[in-house]
Design an enzyme around this catalytic site. Sequence first.
Site, mmCIF file in Angstrom:
data_model
loop_
_atom_site.group_PDB
_atom_site.id
_atom_site.type_symbol
_atom_site.label_atom_id
_atom_site.label_comp_id
_atom_site.label_asym_id
_atom_site.label_seq_id
_atom_site.Cartn_x
_atom_site.Cartn_y
_atom_site.Cartn_z
ATOM 1 N N LEU A 639 9.350 11.302 1.986
ATOM 2 C CA LEU A 639 8.470 12.430 1.674
ATOM 3 C C LEU A 639 7.597 12.787 2.871
ATOM 4 O O LEU A 639 7.337 13.949 3.143
ATOM 5 C CB LEU A 639 7.582 12.090 0.469
ATOM 6 C CG LEU A 639 8.337 11.711 -0.811
ATOM 7 C CD1 LEU A 639 7.368 11.313 -1.911
ATOM 8 C CD2 LEU A 639 9.234 12.860 -1.269
ATOM 9 N N LYS A 642 5.626 10.377 8.616
ATOM 10 C CA LYS A 642 4.530 9.779 9.384
ATOM 11 C C LYS A 642 3.870 8.628 8.616
ATOM 12 O O LYS A 642 3.735 7.520 9.134
ATOM 13 C CB LYS A 642 3.487 10.845 9.739
ATOM 14 C CG LYS A 642 2.406 10.279 10.622
ATOM 15 C CD LYS A 642 1.497 11.341 11.207
ATOM 16 C CE LYS A 642 0.527 10.660 12.155
ATOM 17 N NZ LYS A 642 -0.423 11.596 12.729
ATOM 18 N N GLN A 647 3.768 2.737 6.914
ATOM 19 C CA GLN A 647 4.032 1.715 5.896
ATOM 20 C C GLN A 647 5.003 0.664 6.414
ATOM 21 O O GLN A 647 4.819 -0.529 6.212
ATOM 22 C CB GLN A 647 4.622 2.378 4.644
ATOM 23 C CG GLN A 647 3.598 3.049 3.775
ATOM 24 C CD GLN A 647 2.703 2.019 3.143
ATOM 25 O OE1 GLN A 647 3.096 1.310 2.229
ATOM 26 N NE2 GLN A 647 1.505 1.885 3.638
ATOM 27 N N GLY A 711 10.827 5.167 -2.669
ATOM 28 C CA GLY A 711 9.593 4.410 -2.461
ATOM 29 C C GLY A 711 9.762 3.384 -1.369
ATOM 30 O O GLY A 711 10.845 2.835 -1.169
ATOM 31 N N GLU A 714 7.007 -2.180 0.985
ATOM 32 C CA GLU A 714 7.403 -3.593 0.959
ATOM 33 C C GLU A 714 8.736 -3.874 1.651
ATOM 34 O O GLU A 714 8.924 -4.940 2.236
ATOM 35 C CB GLU A 714 7.428 -4.074 -0.498
ATOM 36 C CG GLU A 714 6.010 -4.247 -1.015
ATOM 37 C CD GLU A 714 5.902 -4.278 -2.520
ATOM 38 O OE1 GLU A 714 6.348 -3.305 -3.152
ATOM 39 O OE2 GLU A 714 5.371 -5.247 -3.059
#
Length: 747
Positions: A639, A642, A647, A711, A714
């Site tokens: 999405l 950047k 993350q 998503g 992690e």
Amino acid sequence: MSTDTSPWFTHHVGTPTDRIDGVAKVTGAAKYAAEFPAQDLLYGCVVNSTIAKGWIEALDTAKARAVPGVVEVFTHENRPHIAWFDRSYSDQDAPPGSPFRALRDGEIRYSGQPIALVVAQDFETARYAASLVEARYSQGEHATDLVQQREDAFRPKRKKSGFESPPSRGDADAALAQAAVKHRGEYRIAIEHHNPMEMHAATVIWEGGGKITVHDKTQGVINTHDYVCGVFGFAKDDVRVESPYVGGAFGSGLRPQYQLFLAVLAAKALQRSVRVVLSREQMFTFGYRPDALQTIELGAQREGTLTAIKHDCVQNTSQFENYSETIVNWSGLLYACPNVALDHRLAALDLYTPIDMRAPGAATGVNAFEAAIDELAYELQLDPLEFRLKNYAEIDQNEDKPFSSKALRECYEQGAAAFGWSQRSFAPRSMRDGRELVGWGMASGVWEAMRTKAQARVTLSSEGRLEVATASADIGTGTYTILAQIAAEAFGLPLDAVTVKIGDSSLPQAPLEGGSRTATTVGSAVQAACEALKKIVLDQARSIGNSPLGKPRASSVTFERGDVVLNRDARKRLPLRDIVLSSGKPTLAAQASAAPSRTANRWASYTHSAVFVEVKVDEELGQVRVTRIVSAIAAGRILNPKTARSQIIGGVVFGLGMALTEESQLDHRLGRFMNHNYAEYHIPVNADVPQIHVIFVDEKDEHISPLGAKGLGEIGIVGTAAAISNAVFHATGRRVRELPITLDKLL
Ligand code: MOS
């Protein structure tokens, strides 16, 4: 910075975009839990136990009470009434068992357990007085060493335990017996603490009339809200939790912690506003990544086909809850293999219950498994990447399901190309740079693409501004920004026409921000609310007489640059502002709930990574430097490249910490974590972190959500520690199976 900065740029989703909360954060305007002001605020300081097990014989608070400015000292002897039943203390992330309650009674269940709260006019007074509280104990015998408790490991009874035996298939023992090439290794990863920059804090504001506003460090305001109501008997409407910003948490804020419990207890008893902030040392007195002892056995045919996988794990839990992670299941998922035996057990220690931390389970299990796979590749004399490609899993064999999408092969290819993997020489100790040995290692990563239910509300004002509202959280991940991007794109608006409100329990419900689920879960709710609001806007537009749009159908118009525009004639347009004004109301709003489709469980949904690492090892000093990392990620639609890249960089740094520096050290004689500070608990700093090259490979996923996002966050951790330890082996010929790889293990 957006690649296109023109004010009417509206293709936000997929465009690298600055954090919309960035300015508030760097200017200090963003307020964290310990920063909210209140009139006549009192400050609480927690006293912690110095023994790991036993009973408090006597607690002397007289000296503390005598300090001028001290208002009250709460202990198990004088605390007000709190809820009796365990279920009142449960929360969205609670494992089965009896949740810990501070000041419940005189029993000591772990070292560092809170035993008193000193409340004073200012923090310094509270802290000084807390140092004067004296406890006399009768000490029991504690057990904190998992190696010694291994024999007592158990599988919780299935019913209501939340514990599921991992999936096995075929006959792994028979296949191992017949395998031409075998590997067996025991692996261990150190206990780690989350160590967010912001320490846990709660500011409870006494509003009068029995109402409170709570500012808590939490990954879920609804979770905090429901816990406070359950434990202290507040009516739902009398508690409002507001936590707009979170200074990192990495799982530590998934469950309500004792700062919240004690601050609310004191505020309610004193009918005053109270703040409780934990010290860095106290950040080591609740959840952590558990200790885990893993045994992995692998078998293959001579030419490299994997035929057998066995993976056993014993992880620790506490004496009062059965906390269990998914550690071994990944080993049945990553590669094609007909014979798999997985086993997972718990052993109870006299420590606090572990809590989810930074890719819980996978960080532990996959990093061990991917080191074992590397070891088998060497036994087979096969390039570790070639070995993995040879055994690529086309379906999820754990559940016998197709993947909703899986671009791991592209991760391998693009990661290897960017890294220059083809230039590697196979033999350990074969690459050198002056007095340093050079090692190249790689590993795969996998993490669940999780989606649950959430709600969101979108409101369009007569100024043409959009407000997005949902009780989600932004724990530093970029939630504010991606939600604004999704809404702005849906309405064809520039990003600065959108305001995002999150971290408030009075907003539409959203789950804990955890498990890398928020982009997919809450993003889908915002998308659904936008679609619902667009219908309302069009209904309103149809009611306008003499409209240039006539009576538009959804399919015949576009929302563009603040207007609704007729597709067949772009000169015919109506400003959103005018449509709202025509309603006679100040705003038009829609709320929506979004959940995974009923058919979603036909597919297995995971994110994947391929991590390539270069290390340089000083042969005489044993010092390991990571000099290059390439992390290629497949996580569906990205999405915001950047914030997504940030993350992954954060995750890779955590993997580096796991491989080389991070370790919570228990002194088993005391049953206590000893290195409870940043000087002795080593989080990688800038000097430890090399250039990190993040690649997002194209991956279309039509099943997980209409957004196409899976998503991330992690997935950046999983595999990274294994790639580093595999690189250390390639450099040195030394296999270290116990992380972190510190100097002493290499010399
Ligand atoms: Mo994460 S450990 O799900 O906050």
